[in-house]
Enzyme design. Structure first.
Site, PDB file in Angstrom:
ATOM      1  N   SER A 141       1.455  -9.790  -0.520  1.00 33.05           N
ATOM      2  CA  SER A 141       1.056  -8.372  -0.635  1.00 33.05           C
ATOM      3  C   SER A 141       1.315  -7.765   0.852  1.00 33.05           C
ATOM      4  O   SER A 141       1.399  -6.653   0.725  1.00 33.05           O
ATOM      5  CB  SER A 141      -0.546  -8.227  -0.970  1.00 33.05           C
ATOM      6  OG  SER A 141      -1.229  -8.850  -0.056  1.00 33.05           O
ATOM      7  N   LYS A 180       0.937  -1.320   0.090  1.00 35.25           N
ATOM      8  CA  LYS A 180       0.111   0.194  -0.079  1.00 35.25           C
ATOM      9  C   LYS A 180       0.869   1.290   0.027  1.00 35.25           C
ATOM     10  O   LYS A 180       0.194   2.390  -0.444  1.00 35.25           O
ATOM     11  CB  LYS A 180      -0.831  -0.049   1.177  1.00 35.25           C
ATOM     12  CG  LYS A 180      -1.969  -0.954   1.048  1.00 35.25           C
ATOM     13  CD  LYS A 180      -3.197  -0.460   0.258  1.00 35.25           C
ATOM     14  CE  LYS A 180      -4.466  -1.433   0.198  1.00 35.25           C
ATOM     15  NZ  LYS A 180      -5.648  -1.057  -0.725  1.00 35.25           N
TER      16      LYS A 180
END
Length: 324
Positions: A302, A51
């Site tokens: 991720s 992110k």
């Protein structure tokens, strides 16, 4: 609707170069030799997840006067940390709305970056963020529904192609769709024949259903919240769905036990700590090979912001039996 382009992603790569780790593409010699595997560990970013790429690009794109008003974000944790981290980098205040069911480790790390954290029921996080924007005069940095965020996430796709030009398959977690939109855009622009496969939990499979129907499908938040993968409980926006419709070659869904097993496999075999959301790509590789295209495969890990208690539970649950 304006979609993100390869040039947008390349510009983002230059913009975030000094703030984001260029994560390696790690070979996995323990994987199926007939289907070579590489892991892209975005868990190694300073905030423990991909992110940071999108958040930093979005905040960097704000003019200084706008930036000084501060930023607001809503997130289950990783986008929260990313916005807080980047806001601190630019010396601006950050106000972060987080669901009250967010793992404590993510709340604590967001506060450690100097952000003000507001906890609300999961269904109220977007409306609470809108109220903060109105009250503080700050700027909303969405977790995925923004071209600059998508372009930032896409920089990971540039790196995959640079490190493994002959990759055949890329597995990417899907929730709101910003990561898969960005990476998929980069990969399809550079290597159109690569198969880009989204992966999501069976308990939050709205993207699978939406792509099959040709339009977004709404799963109630209560239904999506059943999955252990707390970072994959969102669903695509119109913007990300338009990208996903263009760049995804398929979606594979994985079960809860498969996610837990993949977390343990990453820790014991790859020496990587992954949160449930970060392990779904490996879960697809390990347990759904028959649904995947053949060839050299890259799996995007991720994030790694897992609650320590859950990590111990996973390792204990999947420990190899003692030999005597």
């Amino acid at each position: 609707m304006d979609l993100v382009t390869l040039n947008d992603i390349r510009d983002a790569a230059e913009r975030i170069r000094d703030a984001v780790v260029r994560t390696p593409l790690l070979p996995c010699p323990w994987a199926d030799p007939g289907r070579p595997l590489w892991a892209k560990p975005e868990s190694l970013q300073p905030i423990g997840a991909f992110k940071l790429r999108g958040a930093h690009n979005a905040i960097a794109r704000l003019d200084e006067r706008t930036r000084r008003r501060g930023v607001v974000a809503y997130s289950s944790g990783n986008h929260a940390q990313a916005v807080a981290y980047s806001a601190r980098h630019f010396g601006v205040p950050a106000h972060i709305v987080m669901p009250d069911v967010t793992p404590q480790v993510k709340i604590d790390r967001t506060r450690e970056c100097g952000a003000e954290v507001v906890l609300v029921p999961i269904a109220e996080r977007e409306s609470a963020a809108d109220e903060l924007v109105a009250d503080r005069g700050a700027v909303l940095v969405p977790p995925f529904d923004h071209q600059d965020v998508i372009a930032g996430q896409g920089t990971a796709g540039l790196e995959i192609i640079a490190d493994l030009p002959d990759v055949d398959v890329v597995l990417i977690p899907v929730s709101g769709g910003g990561l898969a939109s960005g990476i998929g855009t980069a990969i399809k622009a550079l290597s159109p024949d690569v198969q880009v496969i989204g992966v999501e939990p069976e308990l939050a499979a709205d993207t699978r259903d939406g792509l099959a129907a040709g339009a977004r499908v709404d799963w109630p938040v209560e239904r999506r919240s059943r999955t252990i993968a707390d970072g994959l409980r969102s669903q695509p926006s119109e913007l990300t769905f338009a990208h996903l419709s263009r760049v995804l070659d398929g979606v594979v869904t994985v079960g809860e036990r498969e996610i837990r097993s993949a977390m343990a496999a990453l820790a014991s075999r790859a020496r990587l700590v992954a949160e449930p959301s970060g392990a779904v790509a490996l879960a697809a590789y390990l347990d759904h090979a028959g649904e995947l295209p053949a060839g050299r495969t890259a799996a995007v890990i991720s994030g790694g912001n897992v609650d320590p208690t859950l990590m111990v539970e996973m390792l204990t649950e999947h420990a190899a039996p003692a030999r005597g």
